[in-house]
Every structure is written in C-alpha cells, then in structure tokens.
Design a protein around this motif. Structure first.
Motif, PDB file in Angstrom:
ATOM      1  N   ILE A  36      -6.208  12.022  -0.220  1.00  0.00           N
ATOM      2  CA  ILE A  36      -4.809  12.298   0.112  1.00  0.00           C
ATOM      3  C   ILE A  36      -4.409  11.565   1.391  1.00  0.00           C
ATOM      4  N   LYS A  37      -5.291  11.558   2.377  1.00  0.00           N
ATOM      5  CA  LYS A  37      -4.999  10.884   3.648  1.00  0.00           C
ATOM      6  C   LYS A  37      -4.791   9.385   3.432  1.00  0.00           C
ATOM      7  N   THR A  38      -5.649   8.761   2.638  1.00  0.00           N
ATOM      8  CA  THR A  38      -5.522   7.332   2.358  1.00  0.00           C
ATOM      9  C   THR A  38      -4.252   7.045   1.567  1.00  0.00           C
ATOM     10  N   LEU A  39      -3.986   7.871   0.567  1.00  0.00           N
ATOM     11  CA  LEU A  39      -2.780   7.699  -0.242  1.00  0.00           C
ATOM     12  C   LEU A  39      -1.527   7.824   0.622  1.00  0.00           C
ATOM     13  N   ARG A  40      -1.517   8.819   1.478  1.00  0.00           N
ATOM     14  CA  ARG A  40      -0.366   9.025   2.376  1.00  0.00           C
ATOM     15  C   ARG A  40      -0.168   7.823   3.300  1.00  0.00           C
ATOM     16  N   ALA A  41      -1.253   7.324   3.888  1.00  0.00           N
ATOM     17  CA  ALA A  41      -1.161   6.175   4.793  1.00  0.00           C
ATOM     18  C   ALA A  41      -0.642   4.940   4.050  1.00  0.00           C
ATOM     19  N   ASP A  42      -1.141   4.733   2.827  1.00  0.00           N
ATOM     20  CA  ASP A  42      -0.687   3.586   2.032  1.00  0.00           C
ATOM     21  C   ASP A  42       0.795   3.693   1.687  1.00  0.00           C
ATOM     22  N   LEU A  43       1.240   4.897   1.350  1.00  0.00           N
ATOM     23  CA  LEU A  43       2.656   5.096   1.033  1.00  0.00           C
ATOM     24  C   LEU A  43       3.536   4.874   2.262  1.00  0.00           C
ATOM     25  N   GLN A  44       3.104   5.397   3.394  1.00  0.00           N
ATOM     26  CA  GLN A  44       3.898   5.253   4.612  1.00  0.00           C
ATOM     27  C   GLN A  44       3.926   3.815   5.117  1.00  0.00           C
ATOM     28  N   ALA A  45       2.842   3.073   4.893  1.00  0.00           N
ATOM     29  CA  ALA A  45       2.775   1.677   5.330  1.00  0.00           C
ATOM     30  C   ALA A  45       3.389   0.737   4.299  1.00  0.00           C
ATOM     31  N   ASN A  46       3.848   1.311   3.186  1.00  0.00           N
ATOM     32  CA  ASN A  46       4.436   0.527   2.105  1.00  0.00           C
ATOM     33  C   ASN A  46       3.437  -0.476   1.515  1.00  0.00           C
ATOM     34  N   THR A  47       2.163  -0.094   1.492  1.00  0.00           N
ATOM     35  CA  THR A  47       1.128  -0.960   0.920  1.00  0.00           C
ATOM     36  C   THR A  47       0.574  -0.391  -0.382  1.00  0.00           C
ATOM     37  N   TYR A  48       1.089   0.748  -0.810  1.00  0.00           N
ATOM     38  CA  TYR A  48       0.629   1.371  -2.046  1.00  0.00           C
ATOM     39  C   TYR A  48       1.098   0.547  -3.235  1.00  0.00           C
ATOM     40  N   MET A  74       5.543  17.900   5.655  1.00  0.00           N
ATOM     41  CA  MET A  74       6.119  18.209   4.354  1.00  0.00           C
ATOM     42  C   MET A  74       5.674  17.192   3.306  1.00  0.00           C
ATOM     43  N   PHE A  75       5.654  15.917   3.653  1.00  0.00           N
ATOM     44  CA  PHE A  75       5.255  14.862   2.729  1.00  0.00           C
ATOM     45  C   PHE A  75       3.835  15.088   2.227  1.00  0.00           C
ATOM     46  N   LEU A  76       2.953  15.498   3.125  1.00  0.00           N
ATOM     47  CA  LEU A  76       1.560  15.757   2.776  1.00  0.00           C
ATOM     48  C   LEU A  76       1.458  16.883   1.744  1.00  0.00           C
ATOM     49  N   LEU A  77       2.252  17.931   1.919  1.00  0.00           N
ATOM     50  CA  LEU A  77       2.245  19.040   0.964  1.00  0.00           C
ATOM     51  C   LEU A  77       2.714  18.590  -0.408  1.00  0.00           C
ATOM     52  N   GLY A  78       3.655  17.659  -0.456  1.00  0.00           N
ATOM     53  CA  GLY A  78       4.130  17.121  -1.727  1.00  0.00           C
ATOM     54  C   GLY A  78       3.031  16.378  -2.468  1.00  0.00           C
ATOM     55  N   LEU A  79       2.214  15.626  -1.756  1.00  0.00           N
ATOM     56  CA  LEU A  79       1.102  14.904  -2.379  1.00  0.00           C
ATOM     57  C   LEU A  79       0.054  15.872  -2.911  1.00  0.00           C
ATOM     58  N   ILE A  80      -0.226  16.890  -2.131  1.00  0.00           N
ATOM     59  CA  ILE A  80      -1.207  17.890  -2.567  1.00  0.00           C
ATOM     60  C   ILE A  80      -0.688  18.635  -3.794  1.00  0.00           C
ATOM     61  N   ALA A 111       1.906   7.002 -19.978  1.00  0.00           N
ATOM     62  CA  ALA A 111       1.553   8.143 -19.146  1.00  0.00           C
ATOM     63  C   ALA A 111       1.299   7.660 -17.723  1.00  0.00           C
ATOM     64  N   PRO A 112       2.050   8.169 -16.747  1.00  0.00           N
ATOM     65  CA  PRO A 112       1.789   7.775 -15.370  1.00  0.00           C
ATOM     66  C   PRO A 112       0.411   8.270 -14.936  1.00  0.00           C
ATOM     67  N   ILE A 113      -0.210   7.558 -14.029  1.00  0.00           N
ATOM     68  CA  ILE A 113      -1.544   7.934 -13.573  1.00  0.00           C
ATOM     69  C   ILE A 113      -1.566   8.083 -12.068  1.00  0.00           C
ATOM     70  N   LEU A 114      -2.408   8.965 -11.588  1.00  0.00           N
ATOM     71  CA  LEU A 114      -2.556   9.218 -10.163  1.00  0.00           C
ATOM     72  C   LEU A 114      -3.717   8.387  -9.646  1.00  0.00           C
ATOM     73  N   THR A 115      -3.416   7.182  -9.265  1.00  0.00           N
ATOM     74  CA  THR A 115      -4.443   6.266  -8.754  1.00  0.00           C
ATOM     75  C   THR A 115      -3.724   5.158  -8.015  1.00  0.00           C
ATOM     76  N   LYS A 116      -4.465   4.266  -7.458  1.00  0.00           N
ATOM     77  CA  LYS A 116      -3.843   3.108  -6.836  1.00  0.00           C
ATOM     78  C   LYS A 116      -4.642   1.875  -7.215  1.00  0.00           C
ATOM     79  N   SER A 117      -3.981   0.769  -7.265  1.00  0.00           N
ATOM     80  CA  SER A 117      -4.667  -0.483  -7.580  1.00  0.00           C
ATOM     81  C   SER A 117      -4.465  -1.435  -6.428  1.00  0.00           C
ATOM     82  N   GLY A 118      -5.409  -2.337  -6.295  1.00  0.00           N
ATOM     83  CA  GLY A 118      -5.277  -3.334  -5.240  1.00  0.00           C
ATOM     84  C   GLY A 118      -5.915  -2.948  -3.960  1.00  0.00           C
TER      85      GLY A 118
END
Length: 80
Positions: free
Chosen positions: A39-51, A1-7, A73-80
């Motif tokens: 999406i896979k990398t973003l999901r892993a970062d969110l789950q590992a609390n490293t995003y 379900m979480f993956l579908l939310g990101l997509i 404006a929020p942006i869909l990206t990650k830093s770091g």
C-alpha cells in the motif's frame, strides 16, 4: 484519507474474490511480502504520478441465457 481509500479498495477486491493480475500475484503473496509495504509503494507511485496500471484482463462474462460476452476485468497491480 487517501491511504484509507487504498486499503478499502484492496479489502473490497479481496472480498469479491479478485483474481491475480497479469503478473500472477495473489492476495496471499502480497500479504506474505507485507500489505503495508504494498500500500505504501502504491500510494507513493500514485502521488508521484509514476503509477502505470496494467491493462485490464480480458474475460468471458456469462449471461443468463447460457451465452457469454467479452469484457474486461480491472486488476489491482502495477506494471513497469
């Protein structure tokens, strides 16, 4: 379900003509490198609390009277 939310979030951002983030990466660049990998990398970062989200981009938002106000404006990206 979480993956579908990101997509779904990605799809909505693209449909709303979301602009590139502070890193300058466009939807086309993400898709050229592989949306599934993004999406896979973003999901892993969110789950590992490293995003680490990037700061919101500062924008001028027009008002009906021709004036504008500062917003973010929020942006869909990650830093770091």
């Amino acid at each position: 379900m979480f993956l579908l939310g990101l997509i779904e979030a990605y799809t909505l951002a693209k449909q709303n003509n979301g602009a590139p983030g502070l890193d300058g990466v466009t939807f086309e660049e993400i898709e050229a490198k592989g949306l599934a990998a993004f999406i896979k990398t973003l999901r892993a970062d969110l789950q590992a609390n490293t995003y680490k989200p990037a700061k919101a981009r500062k924008v001028r938002i027009p008002k009906a009277d021709g004036k504008s106000f500062r917003g973010a404006a929020p942006i869909l990206t990650k830093s770091g």
